[in-house]
Enzyme design. Structure first.
Site, mmCIF file in Angstrom:
data_model
loop_
_atom_site.group_PDB
_atom_site.id
_atom_site.type_symbol
_atom_site.label_atom_id
_atom_site.label_comp_id
_atom_site.label_asym_id
_atom_site.label_seq_id
_atom_site.Cartn_x
_atom_site.Cartn_y
_atom_site.Cartn_z
ATOM 1 N N SER A 1 7.402 -5.166 6.434
ATOM 2 C CA SER A 1 7.250 -3.714 6.316
ATOM 3 C C SER A 1 7.810 -3.080 7.583
ATOM 4 O O SER A 1 7.745 -3.691 8.653
ATOM 5 C CB SER A 1 5.764 -3.341 6.189
ATOM 6 O OG SER A 1 5.621 -1.938 6.248
ATOM 7 N N TYR B 1 -3.355 -3.615 8.822
ATOM 8 C CA TYR B 1 -2.242 -4.086 7.975
ATOM 9 C C TYR B 1 -0.986 -4.278 8.833
ATOM 10 O O TYR B 1 -0.291 -5.293 8.717
ATOM 11 C CB TYR B 1 -1.998 -3.050 6.878
ATOM 12 C CG TYR B 1 -0.742 -3.218 6.050
ATOM 13 C CD1 TYR B 1 -0.666 -4.173 5.041
ATOM 14 C CD2 TYR B 1 0.373 -2.383 6.240
ATOM 15 C CE1 TYR B 1 0.482 -4.307 4.247
ATOM 16 C CE2 TYR B 1 1.516 -2.505 5.458
ATOM 17 C CZ TYR B 1 1.568 -3.466 4.468
ATOM 18 O OH TYR B 1 2.693 -3.593 3.690
ATOM 19 N N LYS C 1 1.472 -7.551 9.345
ATOM 20 C CA LYS C 1 2.908 -7.545 9.058
ATOM 21 C C LYS C 1 3.712 -7.836 10.332
ATOM 22 O O LYS C 1 4.820 -8.385 10.253
ATOM 23 C CB LYS C 1 3.331 -6.214 8.426
ATOM 24 C CG LYS C 1 2.836 -6.058 6.983
ATOM 25 C CD LYS C 1 3.531 -7.031 6.028
ATOM 26 C CE LYS C 1 3.157 -6.819 4.577
ATOM 27 N NZ LYS C 1 3.890 -7.691 3.638
ATOM 28 N N THR D 1 4.080 2.320 -5.370
ATOM 29 C CA THR D 1 3.463 1.226 -6.131
ATOM 30 C C THR D 1 1.940 1.404 -6.060
ATOM 31 O O THR D 1 1.438 2.308 -5.392
ATOM 32 C CB THR D 1 3.809 -0.156 -5.527
ATOM 33 O OG1 THR D 1 3.205 -0.239 -4.227
ATOM 34 C CG2 THR D 1 5.307 -0.383 -5.411
HETATM 35 N N1 LIG Z 1 4.162 -0.143 -1.243
HETATM 36 C C1 LIG Z 1 4.576 0.053 -0.006
HETATM 37 O O1 LIG Z 1 4.583 1.189 0.505
HETATM 38 C C2 LIG Z 1 5.112 -1.101 0.815
HETATM 39 C C3 LIG Z 1 5.831 -0.817 1.984
HETATM 40 C C4 LIG Z 1 6.294 -1.865 2.755
HETATM 41 C C5 LIG Z 1 6.070 -3.169 2.363
HETATM 42 N N2 LIG Z 1 5.358 -3.419 1.230
HETATM 43 C C6 LIG Z 1 5.114 -4.816 0.869
HETATM 44 O O2 LIG Z 1 5.746 -5.079 -0.368
HETATM 45 C C7 LIG Z 1 5.077 -6.166 -1.008
HETATM 46 C C8 LIG Z 1 4.788 -5.793 -2.459
HETATM 47 O O3 LIG Z 1 3.869 -4.713 -2.459
HETATM 48 P P1 LIG Z 1 3.836 -3.577 -3.586
HETATM 49 O O4 LIG Z 1 4.112 -2.288 -2.894
HETATM 50 O O5 LIG Z 1 4.642 -3.978 -4.754
HETATM 51 O O6 LIG Z 1 2.287 -3.557 -3.923
HETATM 52 P P2 LIG Z 1 1.432 -4.063 -5.174
HETATM 53 O O7 LIG Z 1 1.923 -3.431 -6.417
HETATM 54 O O8 LIG Z 1 0.023 -3.882 -4.762
HETATM 55 O O9 LIG Z 1 1.801 -5.617 -5.259
HETATM 56 C C9 LIG Z 1 1.216 -6.588 -4.426
HETATM 57 C C10 LIG Z 1 1.291 -7.893 -5.171
HETATM 58 O O10 LIG Z 1 0.761 -8.945 -4.339
HETATM 59 C C11 LIG Z 1 -0.135 -9.713 -5.135
HETATM 60 N N3 LIG Z 1 -1.111 -10.432 -4.310
HETATM 61 C C12 LIG Z 1 -2.008 -9.922 -3.452
HETATM 62 N N4 LIG Z 1 -2.769 -10.908 -2.932
HETATM 63 C C13 LIG Z 1 -2.319 -12.077 -3.469
HETATM 64 C C14 LIG Z 1 -2.687 -13.427 -3.343
HETATM 65 N N5 LIG Z 1 -3.703 -13.826 -2.543
HETATM 66 N N6 LIG Z 1 -1.993 -14.358 -4.039
HETATM 67 C C15 LIG Z 1 -0.986 -13.999 -4.863
HETATM 68 N N7 LIG Z 1 -0.601 -12.731 -5.060
HETATM 69 C C16 LIG Z 1 -1.263 -11.776 -4.367
HETATM 70 C C17 LIG Z 1 -0.793 -8.683 -6.033
HETATM 71 O O11 LIG Z 1 -1.452 -9.326 -7.095
HETATM 72 P P3 LIG Z 1 -2.738 -8.623 -7.811
HETATM 73 O O12 LIG Z 1 -2.157 -7.589 -8.744
HETATM 74 O O13 LIG Z 1 -3.398 -9.771 -8.505
HETATM 75 O O14 LIG Z 1 -3.574 -8.022 -6.737
HETATM 76 C C18 LIG Z 1 0.422 -7.898 -6.454
HETATM 77 O O15 LIG Z 1 1.133 -8.540 -7.470
HETATM 78 C C19 LIG Z 1 3.829 -6.449 -0.176
HETATM 79 O O16 LIG Z 1 4.045 -7.555 0.669
HETATM 80 C C20 LIG Z 1 3.672 -5.182 0.642
HETATM 81 O O17 LIG Z 1 2.948 -5.402 1.834
HETATM 82 C C21 LIG Z 1 4.886 -2.423 0.427
#
Ligand SMILES: NC(=O)c1ccc[n+]([C@@H]2O[C@H](COP(=O)([O-])OP(=O)(O)OC[C@H]3O[C@@H](n4cnc5c(N)ncnc54)[C@H](OP(=O)(O)O)[C@@H]3O)[C@@H](O)[C@H]2O)c1
Length: 245
Positions: free
Chosen positions: A136, A149, A153, A184
């Site tokens: 991130s 968080y 990261k 998301t």
């Molecule tokens: N959204 C943002 O603003 C943003 C910005 C920068 C980086 N990111 C990063 O992008 C990545 C994807 O996030 P997203 O935005 O798509 O959010 P999201 O929709 O909440 O997706 C997160 C995913 O991680 C899975 N997960 C969480 N804990 C887990 C575990 N112990 N084992 C296996 N799977 C697990 C969740 O599964 P469940 O549905 O079962 O919980 C979900 O599928 C993350 O690493 C996040 O930190 C997001």
């Protein structure tokens, strides 16, 4: 890296960035995508939509036996995308901060580390490949409202830097992705400009094809990255000023 005919593992494939990434990889000609999620039911629709090209994998990245079983199932991979992550949106002084920080470290740092340790030998045994870790932009500078968080990261950023050096000799490219806010489940209910998961997925695919080590997928992350190169103290102060009230 050319994505055509490649076999890819995507974690957190049941929604958000992970789900659209599966589709973007298939559009680029990936032969097979292992869609990993905590329950296979959560990716059943993806599997149904794409027939044999998407294979469901049960995976909790914090559970070593689940990680080992997934590695056994995905022995033919060329590319691992560590996308799974959690954000508990905690300040360091919040009442729940210790619990949030431990959970975020467990998933975002230890879980990702465990995945890299289990899957890198498989890539090496196939002559090499790539690991992409979704970090991130706030792993590079702390945003206090998401303080714990950001720390997890930042650990993830350090992990991928070290791994990149360790795995280069085994012909494994390690790629870091540093998005700004993405629309998301993770940012649901938070009012701020957000990029789309499709834009992030497209940037990852493009970065992989270009052989980039670092991917800044959206204007916000690109701007912060530039700022950090020019004047990191100024960026730190700007992020510190984002404390409401
Ligand atoms: N959204 C943002 O603003 C943003 C910005 C920068 C980086 N990111 C990063 O992008 C990545 C994807 O996030 P997203 O935005 O798509 O959010 P999201 O929709 O909440 O997706 C997160 C995913 O991680 C899975 N997960 C969480 N804990 C887990 C575990 N112990 N084992 C296996 N799977 C697990 C969740 O599964 P469940 O549905 O079962 O919980 C979900 O599928 C993350 O690493 C996040 O930190 C997001």
């Amino acid at each position: 890296m050319k994505l055509e005919n490649k076999v890819v593992v995507v974690t957190g494939a049941n929604g958000g960035i992970g789900e659209v990434l599966v589709k973007a990889l298939l559009d680029k000609g990936a032969a097979k995508v292992y869609a990993a999620a905590r329950t296979t039911a959560a990716v059943a629709e993806l599997v149904q939509q794409h027939g044999g090209r998407v294979v469901a994998v049960q995976l909790d990245i914090t559970d070593p036996s689940s990680v080992a079983a997934a590695a056994e199932q995905c022995r033919d991979l060329d590319l691992l995308i560590n996308n799974a992550g959690v954000n508990r949106c905690a300040w360091f002084m919040a009442p729940t901060a210790m619990e949030s920080a431990r959970e975020e470290m467990e998933v975002n740092y230890f879980g990702t580390l465990g995945m890299c340790r289990a899957f890198a030998p498989l890539l090496a045994s196939r002559g090499g490949g790539a690991i992409v870790n979704v970090c991130s932009i706030i792993g590079l500078v702390n945003l206090p409202v998401n303080g714990t968080y950001c720390a997890s990261k930042a650990a993830g950023h350090s992990l991928l830097q070290g791994l990149r050096a360790e795995l280069a000799a085994r012909n494994i490219l390690v790629v870091g992705v540093y998005p700004g806010p993405v629309d998301t489940k993770m940012t649901a209910g938070q009012e701020m400009p957000k990029t789309t998961p499709d834009q992030v997925a497209a940037a990852i695919v493009r970065g992989l094809e270009n052989g980039d080590e670092d991917i800044f997928p959206d204007p916000m992350s690109q701007g912060v990255h530039l700022g950090l190169e020019k004047n990191p103290k100024q960026v730190e102060k700007e992020f510190a000023a984002m404390i409401p009230g």
